[in-house]
Write an enzyme that holds these catalytic residues in place. Structure first.
Site, PDB file in Angstrom:
ATOM      1  N   HIS A  17       0.783  -1.178   0.041  1.00 55.92           N
ATOM      2  CA  HIS A  17      -0.138   0.015   0.074  1.00 55.92           C
ATOM      3  C   HIS A  17       0.754   1.091  -0.053  1.00 55.92           C
ATOM      4  CE1 HIS A  17      -3.128  -2.692   2.074  1.00 55.92           C
ATOM      5  NE2 HIS A  17      -3.535  -2.331   0.867  1.00 55.92           N
ATOM      6  N   LYS A  41     -16.866  -6.481   4.555  1.00 56.82           N
ATOM      7  CA  LYS A  41     -15.663  -7.117   5.174  1.00 56.82           C
ATOM      8  C   LYS A  41     -15.924  -6.772   6.856  1.00 56.82           C
ATOM      9  CE  LYS A  41     -12.540  -6.459   1.821  1.00 56.82           C
ATOM     10  NZ  LYS A  41     -11.102  -5.646   1.348  1.00 56.82           N
ATOM     11  N   ARG A  90      -1.946  -5.941  -8.116  1.00 53.84           N
ATOM     12  CA  ARG A  90      -1.203  -7.260  -7.864  1.00 53.84           C
ATOM     13  C   ARG A  90      -1.248  -8.120  -8.952  1.00 53.84           C
ATOM     14  NH1 ARG A  90      -3.512  -7.475  -2.027  1.00 53.84           N
ATOM     15  NH2 ARG A  90      -4.917  -8.693  -3.483  1.00 53.84           N
ATOM     16  N   SER A 127      -3.123  -7.744   2.590  1.00 54.27           N
ATOM     17  CA  SER A 127      -3.825  -7.455   4.026  1.00 54.27           C
ATOM     18  C   SER A 127      -4.475  -8.870   4.486  1.00 54.27           C
ATOM     19  CB  SER A 127      -4.951  -6.292   4.162  1.00 54.27           C
ATOM     20  OG  SER A 127      -4.113  -5.067   3.814  1.00 54.27           O
TER      21      SER A 127
END
Length: 160
Positions: A17, A41, A90, A127
């Site tokens: 990040h 989440k 990513r 994460s």
């Protein structure tokens, strides 16, 4: 002045990040890391902690600040005068998730999203994986900025 918003849940913020924020800052005068609430989440870290950790991780960097947002991201962008949303990728799976959101955001307000590919050396860091490694007793210090590991371990201890 060009302003970009780099949104995410940052649960927790990782070196990946920070890398995206730093590279976004080379493209924009100001980058606002927007710590968002994601209703799909259940975060390990509360919003206040995520904001604090992101601010600490970027405190040495000019032109990068941290804020919290809840609601439509495009409304937040408009409220601070941001013209662009920055998302780090990513790999292809990230693009598949992020593309529809970028199209929706543009259709709502015209705000554009740019994608920055993550540093190859950091592309394995997510994460969710960091939380999982920590949950199972692994060392996460090489994946997160200083201080984040302690916050994650404290949060896991209070959850059990």
């Amino acid at each position: 002045m060009t302003i970009a918003v780099f949104p995410g849940s940052f649960d927790p913020i990782t070196l990946g990040h920070v890398d995206v924020a730093v590279r976004a800052r080379t493209l924009f005068d100001r980058v606002v890391i927007a710590v968002a609430h994601n209703s799909s989440k259940s975060p390990l870290l509360d919003a206040e902690t995520r904001v604090r950790l992101a601010a600490e991780a970027t405190s040495h960097l000019d032109g990068i600040e941290v804020a919290t947002t809840d609601g439509l991201l495009v409304d937040f962008c408009e409220s601070i005068g941001a013209t662009t949303i920055v998302k780090g990728l990513r790999g292809g799976a990230d693009y598949d998730v992020e593309r529809p959101m970028a199209l929706m955001n543009r259709s709502i307000t015209g705000i554009e999203t740019i994608f920055l590919t993550g540093d190859n050396a950091l592309s394995h860091i997510a994460s969710s994986l960091v939380r999982d490694v920590a949950r199972h007793g692994g060392d996460i210090t090489s994946y997160v900025p200083p201080g984040v590991s302690t916050a994650v371990l404290d949060a896991l201890e209070h959850r059990s």
